[in-house]
Motif scaffolding. Structure first.
Motif, short mmCIF file in Angstrom:
data_model
loop_
_atom_site.label_atom_id
_atom_site.label_comp_id
_atom_site.label_asym_id
_atom_site.label_seq_id
_atom_site.Cartn_x
_atom_site.Cartn_y
_atom_site.Cartn_z
N THR A 50 -70.25 19.28 141.75
CA THR A 50 -69.49 18.83 140.59
C THR A 50 -69.67 19.83 139.46
O THR A 50 -70.67 20.54 139.38
N PHE A 51 -68.67 19.90 138.61
CA PHE A 51 -68.70 20.84 137.49
C PHE A 51 -67.96 20.26 136.30
O PHE A 51 -67.14 19.35 136.44
N ASN A 52 -68.28 20.80 135.15
CA ASN A 52 -67.57 20.49 133.91
C ASN A 52 -67.04 21.80 133.35
O ASN A 52 -67.68 22.84 133.48
N ALA A 53 -65.88 21.72 132.73
CA ALA A 53 -65.32 22.88 132.06
C ALA A 53 -64.81 22.45 130.68
O ALA A 53 -64.39 21.31 130.50
N LEU A 54 -64.87 23.37 129.78
CA LEU A 54 -64.39 23.14 128.43
C LEU A 54 -63.51 24.32 128.05
O LEU A 54 -63.94 25.47 128.12
N LEU A 55 -62.27 24.04 127.68
CA LEU A 55 -61.33 25.08 127.29
C LEU A 55 -61.09 25.01 125.79
O LEU A 55 -60.78 23.94 125.26
N LYS A 56 -61.22 26.12 125.13
CA LYS A 56 -60.98 26.23 123.68
C LYS A 56 -61.75 25.18 122.89
O LYS A 56 -61.27 24.69 121.87
N ASN A 57 -62.91 24.79 123.38
CA ASN A 57 -63.77 23.79 122.72
C ASN A 57 -63.08 22.45 122.50
O ASN A 57 -63.53 21.65 121.68
N GLU A 58 -61.98 22.19 123.24
CA GLU A 58 -61.29 20.91 123.01
C GLU A 58 -60.70 20.30 124.27
O GLU A 58 -60.42 19.12 124.29
N HIS A 59 -60.49 21.04 125.29
CA HIS A 59 -59.84 20.57 126.51
C HIS A 59 -60.92 20.36 127.57
O HIS A 59 -61.53 21.31 128.03
N ILE A 60 -61.15 19.11 127.95
CA ILE A 60 -62.28 18.76 128.81
C ILE A 60 -61.81 18.58 130.25
O ILE A 60 -60.81 17.91 130.52
N ILE A 61 -62.55 19.20 131.19
CA ILE A 61 -62.23 19.09 132.61
C ILE A 61 -63.50 18.69 133.37
O ILE A 61 -64.57 19.24 133.14
N GLU A 62 -63.35 17.73 134.28
CA GLU A 62 -64.41 17.37 135.22
C GLU A 62 -63.88 17.64 136.61
O GLU A 62 -62.74 17.31 136.92
N GLY A 63 -64.71 18.24 137.45
CA GLY A 63 -64.25 18.57 138.79
C GLY A 63 -65.27 18.26 139.86
O GLY A 63 -66.47 18.18 139.58
N LYS A 64 -64.76 18.08 141.06
CA LYS A 64 -65.61 17.82 142.21
C LYS A 64 -65.02 18.56 143.40
O LYS A 64 -63.81 18.51 143.65
N ILE A 65 -65.88 19.28 144.11
CA ILE A 65 -65.47 19.96 145.33
C ILE A 65 -66.33 19.40 146.45
O ILE A 65 -67.56 19.43 146.36
#
Length: 173
Positions: A86-101
């Motif tokens: 699992t991972f988390n990503a943050l784009l431009k300090n405002e766009h939140i992404i959670e992922g699972k592979i």
């Protein structure tokens, strides 16, 4: 603008691929950011992107960040088990992404499934950004999984050939 206000701010992408390789081979390529350049499509999709890989580069806590003409982002591996990352990503300090592979063995293949959930938070245009993000990520994740399939299969094939060659090679003694 009014239509954009009624659009959902959340989105999700679900893609998968069957890979004729060992789980360990596939997982090693995914769970180590220093190997992503072998299969990740982002530098082909966006030639302006530059990545910085933190320490550690693999496993839980691994971190990478990037900068491009569109902005910046960062990704961190938050958990890693035998069959899932699992991972988390943050784009431009405002766009939140959670992922699972996930990595699942199926009839001699590895099914790699990537599930991403994101949320945009930019005032007034979040709905439009959400639609755009889902479109871009859907296509890019599919391309990345296809690239991963090729790289993992070639790595496994090379390992098998090297192992076979060492078995049939005459001894140096």
């Amino acid at each position: 603008m009014l239509i954009g206000l009624t659009l959902p701010q959340n989105y999700s992408v679900n893609k998968s691929v069957l890979i004729d390789a060992k789980v360990a081979t596939v997982k090693s390529l995914v769970a180590d950011f220093s190997l992503w350049h072998l299969w990740s499509p982002w530098q082909k999709v966006d030639p302006t992107i530059t990545f910085s890989i933190g320490e550690p580069s693999r496993g839980i806590g691994a971190h990478q960040s990037w900068q491009n003409d569109w902005g910046h982002g960062e990704m961190t591996i938050t958990s890693l088990t035998n069959n899932q990352m699992t991972f988390n990503a943050l784009l431009k300090n405002e766009h939140i992404i959670e992922g699972k592979i996930t990595f699942t063995e199926e009839n001699g293949f590895v099914k790699v499934a990537c599930n991403i959930k994101g949320q945009t938070t930019t005032p007034l245009v979040s709905g439009y950004l959400s639609l755009f993000s889902e479109y871009v990520l859907s296509n890019t994740v599919a391309l990345g999984l296809n690239n991963l399939q090729t790289v993992a299969q070639l790595r496994d094939e090379k390992t098998q050939l090297e192992s076979y060659d060492s078995e049939i090679s005459p001894s140096k003694n």
